[in-house]
Write an enzyme that holds these catalytic residues in place. Structure first.
Site, PDB file in Angstrom:
ATOM      1  N   HIS B   7      31.849   1.166 -20.795  1.00  0.00           N
ATOM      2  CA  HIS B   7      31.768   2.312 -19.960  1.00  0.00           C
ATOM      3  C   HIS B   7      31.797   2.222 -18.462  1.00  0.00           C
ATOM      4  O   HIS B   7      31.234   1.152 -18.042  1.00  0.00           O
ATOM      5  CB  HIS B   7      30.809   3.352 -20.553  1.00  0.00           C
ATOM      6  N   GLU B  43      21.879  12.233 -20.493  1.00  0.00           N
ATOM      7  CA  GLU B  43      23.275  11.931 -20.196  1.00  0.00           C
ATOM      8  C   GLU B  43      24.652  12.225 -21.073  1.00  0.00           C
ATOM      9  O   GLU B  43      24.216  12.952 -22.042  1.00  0.00           O
ATOM     10  CB  GLU B  43      23.317  10.039 -20.457  1.00  0.00           C
ATOM     11  N   GLN B  60      30.177   7.301 -18.513  1.00  0.00           N
ATOM     12  CA  GLN B  60      28.611   7.734 -18.908  1.00  0.00           C
ATOM     13  C   GLN B  60      28.067   8.529 -17.618  1.00  0.00           C
ATOM     14  O   GLN B  60      27.872   7.699 -16.508  1.00  0.00           O
ATOM     15  CB  GLN B  60      27.702   6.497 -19.259  1.00  0.00           C
ATOM     16  N   HIS B  84      26.706   1.776 -12.482  1.00  0.00           N
ATOM     17  CA  HIS B  84      26.966   0.198 -13.153  1.00  0.00           C
ATOM     18  C   HIS B  84      28.160   0.411 -13.780  1.00  0.00           C
ATOM     19  O   HIS B  84      28.940   1.432 -13.888  1.00  0.00           O
ATOM     20  CB  HIS B  84      25.849   0.030 -14.095  1.00  0.00           C
ATOM     21  N   GLU B 135      25.989  -4.182 -17.288  1.00  0.00           N
ATOM     22  CA  GLU B 135      25.315  -3.937 -18.345  1.00  0.00           C
ATOM     23  C   GLU B 135      26.262  -4.664 -19.689  1.00  0.00           C
ATOM     24  O   GLU B 135      27.547  -4.574 -19.312  1.00  0.00           O
ATOM     25  CB  GLU B 135      25.502  -2.353 -18.828  1.00  0.00           C
TER      26      GLU B 135
END
Lengths: 142, 142
Positions: B7, B43, B60, B84, B135
């Protein structure tokens, strides 16, 4: 229709070092290099995965080759990091952009320009897209 | 091994308005909502495409629910935008993180935490990754 994440565009100060980081740290080894004189950048496309629409998602690492390029100015202000995101279209990118413009989002190019891997691209204004510089990509026909 | 863009994480001030923007402007209609109390965010996961490893790529969208959350501080400094990026693993996320740490990249969590859609996640330090908060995601087993 937008059918994939085409790429994530990441601005860097040293293309060779950044490609080496992504290769050595994560094992992304499918790399294509090109220079885009119009945009004032050299770049590497790292293929990450195939996508359900028959195309693929990439990381696009970009380093400015001129101090007056848009990306050079962005890097001077922000430092290295994610510069833009790009969605792939399943049809004509200008038709897609026209549909989005009709919803009140500013399109940055009058007509599509050449992007990576022979694609046709345009950009949407980040102030109209919750802070995200957003590119639309029509991939080259095989 | 990292097998997909899992994502792109985008921080926003108003989750409902930002989801509506992505639905109405681009037609992304497959939306899953959740709250992550540990991270201090609510989220929405918008599915963009299937990926070749049998999973999918998402946007996301994240809005802080506490002023002292990491994302609240990031938004106060940077404004809305890409926060991110996340790569999906085909195996245990801690094994992947250990292998990356051995190459000199700082891993931010001692052990994986809960991410979106029941996943196990960890983060890599942006200063060790050319400015990109990165991530790693091990998706929940079906």
């Amino acid at each position: 229709m937008l059918t994939r994440i085409d790429h994530i565009g990441i601005a860097c100060n040293d293309l060779e070092a950044t490609v080496a980081f992504y290769q050595e740290t994560y094992g992304f080894d499918d790399v294509h290099y090109e220079v885009n004189e119009e945009q004032g950048v050299k770049e590497a496309m790292l293929k990450i995965n195939e996508t359900g629409d028959g195309a693929a998602s990439y990381l696009q690492l970009i380093q400015p080759i001129r101090d007056d390029s848009v990306v050079a100015k962005w890097l001077a202000k922000n430092g290295e990091g994610v510069h833009h995101i790009a969605f792939g279209t399943d049809g004509d990118v200008q038709d897609e952009a026209d549909g989005i413009a009709a919803k009140g989002v500013r399109v940055l190019y009058d007509k599509p320009r050449r992007g990576s891997l022979g694609s046709r691209i345009t950009f949407l204004h980040p102030k109209d897209a919750h802070g995200v510089l957003t590119e639309l990509v029509e991939k080259a026909r095989d």
